[in-house]
Design a protein around this motif. Structure first.
Motif, PDB file in Angstrom:
ATOM      1  N   UNK A  49     -19.733 -14.385  -6.929  1.00 28.68           N
ATOM      2  CA  UNK A  49     -20.663 -15.133  -6.070  1.00 28.68           C
ATOM      3  C   UNK A  49     -20.258 -15.056  -4.600  1.00 28.68           C
ATOM      4  N   UNK A  50     -18.991 -14.677  -4.329  1.00 27.97           N
ATOM      5  CA  UNK A  50     -18.517 -14.515  -2.953  1.00 27.97           C
ATOM      6  C   UNK A  50     -18.311 -13.046  -2.590  1.00 27.97           C
ATOM      7  N   UNK A  51     -18.864 -12.156  -3.363  1.00 32.68           N
ATOM      8  CA  UNK A  51     -18.760 -10.738  -3.049  1.00 32.68           C
ATOM      9  C   UNK A  51     -17.676 -10.016  -3.818  1.00 32.68           C
ATOM     10  N   UNK A  52     -17.032 -10.711  -4.762  1.00 38.81           N
ATOM     11  CA  UNK A  52     -16.015 -10.060  -5.589  1.00 38.81           C
ATOM     12  C   UNK A  52     -16.644  -9.141  -6.609  1.00 38.81           C
ATOM     13  N   UNK A  53     -15.842  -8.245  -7.149  1.00 42.14           N
ATOM     14  CA  UNK A  53     -16.340  -7.274  -8.126  1.00 42.14           C
ATOM     15  C   UNK A  53     -16.504  -7.926  -9.497  1.00 42.14           C
ATOM     16  N   UNK A  54     -17.416  -7.428 -10.247  1.00 38.56           N
ATOM     17  CA  UNK A  54     -17.570  -7.831 -11.646  1.00 38.56           C
ATOM     18  C   UNK A  54     -16.578  -7.034 -12.485  1.00 38.56           C
ATOM     19  N   UNK A  55     -15.858  -7.684 -13.362  1.00 38.57           N
ATOM     20  CA  UNK A  55     -14.898  -7.002 -14.220  1.00 38.57           C
ATOM     21  C   UNK A  55     -15.295  -7.193 -15.669  1.00 38.57           C
ATOM     22  N   UNK A  56     -15.029  -6.196 -16.449  1.00 40.88           N
ATOM     23  CA  UNK A  56     -15.238  -6.318 -17.885  1.00 40.88           C
ATOM     24  C   UNK A  56     -13.988  -6.955 -18.459  1.00 40.88           C
ATOM     25  N   UNK A  57     -14.121  -8.130 -18.991  1.00 38.77           N
ATOM     26  CA  UNK A  57     -12.958  -8.796 -19.556  1.00 38.77           C
ATOM     27  C   UNK A  57     -12.284  -9.706 -18.550  1.00 38.77           C
ATOM     28  N   UNK A  58     -11.100 -10.142 -18.911  1.00 37.03           N
ATOM     29  CA  UNK A  58     -10.348 -11.102 -18.118  1.00 37.03           C
ATOM     30  C   UNK A  58      -9.344 -10.416 -17.202  1.00 37.03           C
ATOM     31  N   UNK A  59      -9.115 -10.985 -16.021  1.00 38.87           N
ATOM     32  CA  UNK A  59      -8.080 -10.485 -15.112  1.00 38.87           C
ATOM     33  C   UNK A  59      -6.707 -10.560 -15.760  1.00 38.87           C
ATOM     34  N   UNK A  60      -6.562 -11.398 -16.761  1.00 37.01           N
ATOM     35  CA  UNK A  60      -5.278 -11.518 -17.463  1.00 37.01           C
ATOM     36  C   UNK A  60      -4.996 -10.306 -18.350  1.00 37.01           C
ATOM     37  N   UNK A  61      -5.995  -9.447 -18.514  1.00 36.76           N
ATOM     38  CA  UNK A  61      -5.830  -8.254 -19.334  1.00 36.76           C
ATOM     39  C   UNK A  61      -5.678  -6.987 -18.501  1.00 36.76           C
ATOM     40  N   UNK A  62      -5.586  -7.123 -17.181  1.00 37.03           N
ATOM     41  CA  UNK A  62      -5.417  -5.953 -16.315  1.00 37.03           C
ATOM     42  C   UNK A  62      -6.734  -5.472 -15.744  1.00 37.03           C
ATOM     43  N   UNK A  63      -6.685  -4.295 -15.144  1.00 31.51           N
ATOM     44  CA  UNK A  63      -7.840  -3.673 -14.488  1.00 31.51           C
ATOM     45  C   UNK A  63      -8.541  -4.638 -13.536  1.00 31.51           C
ATOM     46  N   UNK A  64      -7.747  -5.388 -12.797  1.00 32.04           N
ATOM     47  CA  UNK A  64      -8.236  -6.302 -11.785  1.00 32.04           C
ATOM     48  C   UNK A  64      -7.529  -5.951 -10.477  1.00 32.04           C
ATOM     49  N   UNK A  65      -7.857  -6.650  -9.399  1.00 35.60           N
ATOM     50  CA  UNK A  65      -7.271  -6.299  -8.105  1.00 35.60           C
ATOM     51  C   UNK A  65      -5.753  -6.340  -8.092  1.00 35.60           C
ATOM     52  N   UNK A  66      -5.157  -7.227  -8.873  1.00 33.72           N
ATOM     53  CA  UNK A  66      -3.700  -7.319  -8.870  1.00 33.72           C
ATOM     54  C   UNK A  66      -3.045  -6.065  -9.447  1.00 33.72           C
ATOM     55  N   UNK A  67      -3.811  -5.189 -10.087  1.00 32.63           N
ATOM     56  CA  UNK A  67      -3.243  -3.968 -10.671  1.00 32.63           C
ATOM     57  C   UNK A  67      -3.406  -2.741  -9.769  1.00 32.63           C
ATOM     58  N   UNK A  68      -3.760  -2.941  -8.505  1.00 30.05           N
ATOM     59  CA  UNK A  68      -3.876  -1.799  -7.590  1.00 30.05           C
ATOM     60  C   UNK A  68      -2.519  -1.103  -7.484  1.00 30.05           C
ATOM     61  N   UNK A  69      -2.496   0.195  -7.683  1.00 28.66           N
ATOM     62  CA  UNK A  69      -1.288   1.036  -7.646  1.00 28.66           C
ATOM     63  C   UNK A  69      -0.279   0.685  -8.744  1.00 28.66           C
ATOM     64  N   UNK A  70      -0.672  -0.103  -9.694  1.00 33.76           N
ATOM     65  CA  UNK A  70       0.192  -0.555 -10.792  1.00 33.76           C
ATOM     66  C   UNK A  70       0.076   0.405 -11.963  1.00 33.76           C
ATOM     67  N   UNK A  71       1.158   0.695 -12.644  1.00 30.54           N
ATOM     68  CA  UNK A  71       2.544   0.318 -12.437  1.00 30.54           C
ATOM     69  C   UNK A  71       3.336   1.348 -11.625  1.00 30.54           C
ATOM     70  N   UNK A  72       2.646   2.386 -11.207  1.00 32.86           N
ATOM     71  CA  UNK A  72       3.324   3.508 -10.549  1.00 32.86           C
ATOM     72  C   UNK A  72       4.136   3.085  -9.327  1.00 32.86           C
ATOM     73  N   UNK A  73       3.520   2.342  -8.396  1.00 35.71           N
ATOM     74  CA  UNK A  73       4.241   1.975  -7.173  1.00 35.71           C
ATOM     75  C   UNK A  73       5.413   1.052  -7.475  1.00 35.71           C
ATOM     76  N   UNK A  74       5.263   0.167  -8.442  1.00 32.23           N
ATOM     77  CA  UNK A  74       6.335  -0.753  -8.812  1.00 32.23           C
ATOM     78  C   UNK A  74       7.565   0.028  -9.294  1.00 32.23           C
ATOM     79  N   UNK A  75       7.311   0.995 -10.125  1.00 32.13           N
ATOM     80  CA  UNK A  75       8.426   1.777 -10.686  1.00 32.13           C
ATOM     81  C   UNK A  75       9.050   2.696  -9.649  1.00 32.13           C
ATOM     82  N   UNK A  76       8.237   3.189  -8.719  1.00 31.25           N
ATOM     83  CA  UNK A  76       8.801   4.011  -7.642  1.00 31.25           C
ATOM     84  C   UNK A  76       9.706   3.174  -6.745  1.00 31.25           C
ATOM     85  N   UNK A  77       9.266   1.961  -6.396  1.00 36.66           N
ATOM     86  CA  UNK A  77      10.111   1.095  -5.570  1.00 36.66           C
ATOM     87  C   UNK A  77      11.384   0.712  -6.320  1.00 36.66           C
TER      88      UNK A  77
END
Length: 193
Positions: A49-77
């Protein structure tokens, strides 16, 4: 019985599907104990309702904004920390859900794409408690005034009585190991012509 209950309450390591990387290989030593781990903050995205993306499923299951570059960048760092410091860093990341209360197990917490988060009041309270107990929160990867507004709105929930302040160039944090006299703003692809 006590040890059985403690064992039962431990959460096993879990990999969530990300935006770009859905089958990134686990290192062989991913279950090794360590002194430090890359803890990645899981959070709900801005409501559609504020311009966010529609996601299939829950953010608690991944494929949400918090998973950007995940897990690749985490493991590289984590790999760089292992290679360049004397600290024993875990080879894999640790997703942290503020609703589950396990943020206190990880002294360093990273949030990405926080211009797309919408913390609940309970999550803001949990993050505030984490920070007041001495936890360190680092965030990045947000662009423009709209994303800044969403980031700062959630931060006002975390600390309603404290403004966001810019750290001055002369602060010791910029001169502890290296002298960082200049700051660079890297524009996103949206602003390149």
């Amino acid at each position: 019985v006590f040890f059985g209950a403690v064992y039962a309450l431990q959460r096993p390591f879990r990999v969530y599907p990300g935006f770009e990387y859905t089958n990134f290989p686990l290192p062989k030593d991913y279950q090794d104990k360590s002194e430090w781990a890359f803890a990645r903050l899981m959070y709900p995205p801005v409501s559609p309702r504020y311009g966010g993306a529609e996601f299939l499923g829950s953010w608690k299951q991944g494929q949400s904004n918090w998973t950007m570059d995940y897990p690749r960048s985490d493991r590289h760092l984590s790999q760089a920390v292992r290679r360049l410091t004397r600290g024993h860093a875990r080879s894999v990341e640790q997703p942290v859900d503020l609703d589950e209360g396990d943020q206190f197990d990880w002294p360093w917490l990273y949030g990405v794409e926080v211009g797309h988060w919408e913390l609940t009041d309970a999550q803001a309270k949990a993050l505030r408690e984490f920070l007041l107990r001495g936890g360190f929160f680092m965030c990045d990867d947000f662009h423009g005034t709209i994303e800044w507004d969403f980031f700062s709105a959630s931060m006002r929930k975390v600390f309603p009585d404290r403004p966001i302040v810019e750290i001055p160039n002369g602060d010791a944090i910029f001169h502890t190991i290296y002298d960082l006299d200049d700051r660079y703003q890297v524009p996103g692809a949206l602003f390149l012509e």
